[in-house]
Design a protein around this motif. Structure first.
Motif, PDB file in Angstrom:
ATOM      1  N   SER A  50       5.003  -6.910   1.708  1.00 12.50           N
ATOM      2  CA  SER A  50       3.934  -5.963   2.008  1.00 12.50           C
ATOM      3  C   SER A  50       3.317  -5.457   0.719  1.00 12.50           C
ATOM      4  CB  SER A  50       4.506  -4.777   2.795  1.00 12.50           C
ATOM      5  OG  SER A  50       5.404  -4.029   1.973  1.00 12.50           O
ATOM      6  N   TRP A  51       2.166  -4.788   0.871  1.00 13.86           N
ATOM      7  CA  TRP A  51       1.554  -4.145  -0.289  1.00 13.86           C
ATOM      8  C   TRP A  51       2.471  -3.057  -0.839  1.00 13.86           C
ATOM      9  CZ3 TRP A  51      -1.817  -6.976  -2.352  1.00 13.86           C
ATOM     10  CH2 TRP A  51      -2.787  -7.662  -1.622  1.00 13.86           C
ATOM     11  N   GLN A  52       3.186  -2.371   0.075  1.00 10.92           N
ATOM     12  CA  GLN A  52       4.084  -1.314  -0.373  1.00 10.92           C
ATOM     13  C   GLN A  52       5.202  -1.886  -1.238  1.00 10.92           C
ATOM     14  OE1 GLN A  52       3.795   2.163   0.081  1.00 10.92           O
ATOM     15  NE2 GLN A  52       5.319   1.990  -1.546  1.00 10.92           N
ATOM     16  N   GLN A  53       5.719  -3.044  -0.845  1.00 11.49           N
ATOM     17  CA  GLN A  53       6.756  -3.674  -1.663  1.00 11.49           C
ATOM     18  C   GLN A  53       6.212  -4.080  -3.031  1.00 11.49           C
ATOM     19  OE1 GLN A  53       8.832  -5.861   2.101  1.00 11.49           O
ATOM     20  NE2 GLN A  53       9.425  -6.643   0.112  1.00 11.49           N
ATOM     21  N   LEU A  54       4.974  -4.548  -3.071  1.00 11.60           N
ATOM     22  CA  LEU A  54       4.363  -4.891  -4.351  1.00 11.60           C
ATOM     23  C   LEU A  54       4.273  -3.648  -5.227  1.00 11.60           C
ATOM     24  CD1 LEU A  54       2.919  -7.028  -6.120  1.00 11.60           C
ATOM     25  CD2 LEU A  54       0.775  -6.309  -5.060  1.00 11.60           C
ATOM     26  N   ASP A  55       3.856  -2.545  -4.631  1.00  8.77           N
ATOM     27  CA  ASP A  55       3.766  -1.293  -5.380  1.00  8.77           C
ATOM     28  C   ASP A  55       5.144  -0.836  -5.856  1.00  8.77           C
ATOM     29  OD1 ASP A  55       1.872   0.980  -6.118  1.00  8.77           O
ATOM     30  OD2 ASP A  55       3.444   2.069  -5.066  1.00  8.77           O
ATOM     31  N   ASN A  56       6.154  -0.984  -5.002  1.00 13.40           N
ATOM     32  CA  ASN A  56       7.513  -0.590  -5.378  1.00 13.40           C
ATOM     33  C   ASN A  56       8.031  -1.425  -6.544  1.00 13.40           C
ATOM     34  OD1 ASN A  56       7.479   1.254  -3.291  1.00 13.40           O
ATOM     35  ND2 ASN A  56       8.690  -0.001  -1.886  1.00 13.40           N
ATOM     36  N   VAL A  57       7.820  -2.726  -6.483  1.00 11.22           N
ATOM     37  CA  VAL A  57       8.270  -3.605  -7.557  1.00 11.22           C
ATOM     38  C   VAL A  57       7.562  -3.247  -8.865  1.00 11.22           C
ATOM     39  CG1 VAL A  57       8.194  -5.991  -8.410  1.00 11.22           C
ATOM     40  CG2 VAL A  57       8.976  -5.521  -6.084  1.00 11.22           C
TER      41      VAL A  57
END
Length: 439
Positions: free
Chosen positions: A36-43
């Protein structure tokens, strides 16, 4: 037997008769393959040095901002080069590969969709388009267009597909990408084959900058002709390398691909290398020293693993790790710092972060973690410094450490400064992840 028209048509026939091969996505998507985009942001918020993270989270948000709903000619949502690209909304070229590299670890489904979009408009000839220019954006273009006949782009997309496979373990997608790979190989053999051996980009014929290196110094003085280019030959070598791998995994005959892979490796090591210099060159520069320049394209044999270990180590020590050549304040300089053609102008001296990434990969291919980590760290340090100062991601950077806005892009056009908010050559999240992985 050498490759000829008959072999090219065999490729086309081969595509027709294999049952079950389609160019549309038929892969099984697992939960690990979505993201997800959220996972991209988290990484992004957890990768690399703390001082890089504001920049990396900005890049993550820029990826989402640059993504648009599916529309012709794409089957999936499509991600552009970046909202600040001076020629407006665009998709493709090697830019999309660099974009995908950022996203594979945390949003693999979206990354996979971009790779399917990239091969979707492959011509019957096997040519995969370069940039597909879309409506809207800075250009205010009202229709879609792209070159369907004269210019492709550096074929790095199979590397990203393999990275996706390595990350997700989902090999079922190979059957969807394999036909496009084989057709593209056939196109190169028919349309970009050099006289004796090797391959060329049409930069040397038409100056349409198919190599991705607009106005590169290698083509300033050379006469037109189908002469072997070190980058094109290395890239096609890599196509054969991956074709052999995927053929074996699909249970298909891989002998031809292994044969051509090995022939090209020998040609690169022997015919595109000058031992006195420890440098790879285009064939015309091998034959005539007056054409020799410290061009970054010389690193591609290392990036694709075609150089010998001795050649690679010598190149890394003498050029990639040399502050007077490519290891500038912001590496890597696209033209060596001491080369007489070095200037602060697009592809003729400035640094592109995508090429810093590939230089690090070149080092890692030969066990040179020292070189990879130093190149990545210096490039990310300098990019973060400019982001803190300007609040944007630049198309390219001053390799000597100055301000990007002082660089020239194309002086003969109205677009003579690097683009802002530009993703196509900034796989910064991938670079930070790679940096973290080096122990």
């Amino acid at each position: 037997m050498r490759f000829g028209i008959f072999k090219t048509y065999c490729f086309a026939f081969f595509l027709i008769v294999i049952p079950g091969f389609k160019l549309i996505a038929q892969s099984r998507i697992t939960s690990d393959s979505i993201g997800s985009w959220q996972q991209l942001d988290n990484v992004a918020s957890l990768s690399g040095k703390s001082e890089w993270r504001p920049m990396l989270t900005y890049v993550a948000k820029l990826h989402k901002l640059s993504t648009h709903a599916a529309i012709w000619p794409f089957d999936y949502e499509w991600e552009g080069i970046g909202p600040g690209y001076v020629y407006g909304e665009a998709f493709g070229h090697w830019d999309i590969v660099h974009i995908v590299l950022d996203e594979i670890p945390s949003f693999p489904q979206h990354a996979l969709h971009q790779l399917f979009n990239d091969i979707k408009n492959q011509e019957p000839s096997g040519l995969i388009p370069g940039s597909i220019y879309m409506p809207g954006g800075i250009s205010k273009r009202d229709s879609v267009h792209w070159d369907k006949t004269t210019a492709g782009h550096p074929p790095l997309w199979p590397i990203a597909v393999q990275d996706y496979i390595d990350h997700t373990g989902n090999r079922s997608i190979i059957k969807s990408f394999y036909p496009a790979l084989i057709k593209q190989i056939a196109w190169f053999e028919k349309n970009r084959k050099a006289g004796k051996e090797g391959f060329f980009y049409n930069d040397i014929l038409l100056k349409k900058w198919e190599s991705g290196v607009d106005e590169g110094v290698r083509f300033d003085d050379v006469k037109k002709g189908p002469l072997a280019c070190v980058d094109a030959t290395s890239h096609v070598y890599n196509l054969y390398k991956i074709a052999a791998l995927w053929s074996a995994q699909l249970g298909l005959d891989d002998n031809w691909y292994k044969k051509r892979r090995d022939e090209l490796k020998t040609f690169i090591q022997n015919d595109l290398y000058v031992n006195e210099d420890g440098m790879f060159y285009d064939i015309w520069a091998v034959k005539d020293p007056s054409f020799r320049h410290l061009a970054f394209e010389s690193m591609w044999p290392l990036v694709v693993g075609a150089a010998t270990k001795a050649q690679a180590n010598r190149y890394i020590d003498k050029y990639l790790m040399n502050p007077n050549v490519f290891l500038t304040a912001h590496p890597i300089a696209t033209i060596g710092k001491t080369d007489p053609k070095f200037e602060k102008r697009m592809w003729r001296g400035p640094a592109w972060n995508s090429m810093s990434y590939w230089a690090a990969i070149a080092c890692l291919n030969y066990g040179r973690k020292d070189g990879a980590k130093l190149i990545l760290e210096k490039a990310l340090d300098e990019t973060a410094k400019q982001f803190k100062r300007t609040g944007t991601i630049w198309e390219f950077y001053d390799s000597l450490g100055g301000n990007p806005e002082d660089l020239k892009r194309k002086p003969q056009t109205k677009y003579n400064s690097p683009s802002k908010d530009y993703l196509g050559h900034n796989p910064l999240i991938a670079m930070a992840i790679l940096y973290d992985s080096i122990k």
